[in-house]
Design a protein around this motif. Structure first.
Motif, PDB file in Angstrom:
ATOM      1  N   LEU A   7      19.462 -11.810 -14.227  1.00  0.00           N
ATOM      2  CA  LEU A   7      18.477 -11.890 -15.521  1.00  0.00           C
ATOM      3  C   LEU A   7      17.061 -11.699 -15.014  1.00  0.00           C
ATOM      4  O   LEU A   7      16.739 -12.149 -14.212  1.00  0.00           O
ATOM      5  N   PRO A   8      16.517 -10.720 -16.047  1.00  0.00           N
ATOM      6  CA  PRO A   8      14.999 -10.684 -15.891  1.00  0.00           C
ATOM      7  C   PRO A   8      14.409 -11.920 -15.931  1.00  0.00           C
ATOM      8  O   PRO A   8      14.939 -12.772 -16.840  1.00  0.00           O
ATOM      9  N   ASP A   9      13.277 -12.154 -15.155  1.00  0.00           N
ATOM     10  CA  ASP A   9      12.596 -13.610 -15.421  1.00  0.00           C
ATOM     11  C   ASP A   9      12.616 -13.920 -16.764  1.00  0.00           C
ATOM     12  O   ASP A   9      12.646 -15.002 -17.193  1.00  0.00           O
ATOM     13  N   LEU A  15      16.322 -18.649 -21.353  1.00  0.00           N
ATOM     14  CA  LEU A  15      17.654 -19.160 -21.388  1.00  0.00           C
ATOM     15  C   LEU A  15      17.467 -20.761 -20.951  1.00  0.00           C
ATOM     16  O   LEU A  15      18.063 -21.611 -21.359  1.00  0.00           O
ATOM     17  N   GLU A  16      16.687 -20.874 -19.997  1.00  0.00           N
ATOM     18  CA  GLU A  16      16.122 -22.404 -19.274  1.00  0.00           C
ATOM     19  C   GLU A  16      15.662 -23.034 -20.529  1.00  0.00           C
ATOM     20  O   GLU A  16      16.018 -24.493 -20.597  1.00  0.00           O
ATOM     21  N   ARG A  17      14.662 -22.701 -21.560  1.00  0.00           N
ATOM     22  CA  ARG A  17      14.078 -23.307 -22.405  1.00  0.00           C
ATOM     23  C   ARG A  17      15.251 -23.563 -23.489  1.00  0.00           C
ATOM     24  O   ARG A  17      15.357 -24.777 -24.008  1.00  0.00           O
ATOM     25  N   GLN A  18      16.154 -22.964 -23.826  1.00  0.00           N
ATOM     26  CA  GLN A  18      17.115 -23.091 -24.982  1.00  0.00           C
ATOM     27  C   GLN A  18      18.057 -24.069 -24.255  1.00  0.00           C
ATOM     28  O   GLN A  18      18.548 -25.005 -25.098  1.00  0.00           O
ATOM     29  N   SER A  19      18.331 -24.035 -22.914  1.00  0.00           N
ATOM     30  CA  SER A  19      19.209 -25.007 -22.360  1.00  0.00           C
ATOM     31  C   SER A  19      18.743 -26.470 -22.472  1.00  0.00           C
ATOM     32  O   SER A  19      19.461 -27.431 -22.776  1.00  0.00           O
ATOM     33  N   LYS A  26      23.007 -23.979 -18.889  1.00  0.00           N
ATOM     34  CA  LYS A  26      22.675 -22.150 -19.069  1.00  0.00           C
ATOM     35  C   LYS A  26      23.897 -21.499 -18.839  1.00  0.00           C
ATOM     36  O   LYS A  26      24.159 -20.609 -19.706  1.00  0.00           O
ATOM     37  N   SER A  27      24.996 -21.845 -18.249  1.00  0.00           N
ATOM     38  CA  SER A  27      26.268 -21.476 -18.186  1.00  0.00           C
ATOM     39  C   SER A  27      26.822 -21.619 -19.763  1.00  0.00           C
ATOM     40  O   SER A  27      27.479 -20.597 -20.058  1.00  0.00           O
TER      41      SER A  27
END
Length: 74
Positions: A7-9, A15-19, A26-27
């Motif tokens: 994934l682009p940064d 994704l990390e924030r939503q996780s 994230k998975s």
């Protein structure tokens, strides 16, 4: 099965924030996003196949469908 995604940064950071916000890994989030994407893709494919069949029966709108459903059977 295991898949690796690059994934682009900025996307990985979102994704990390939503996780963190959802409490899901994230998975898990990625699996859900892919599952939803595939469902939409299947729906669009089926819809594209059905449109010519519906149009051949003069069904063009949702209202046409509902009229057919409400019509008494012959």
């Amino acid at each position: 099965a295991t898949s690796t995604l690059r994934l682009p940064d900025p996307l990985d950071e979102e994704l990390e924030r939503q996780s963190l916000a959802s409490g899901l890994s994230k998975s898990d989030l990625a699996r859900e996003a892919i599952r939803r994407y595939l469902q939409v893709a299947r729906f669009r494919s089926l819809r594209a196949q059905m449109i010519p069949l519906a149009e051949a029966q003069q069904i063009f709108t949702d209202e046409d469908v509902f009229r057919r459903l409400d019509a008494p059977e012959e």
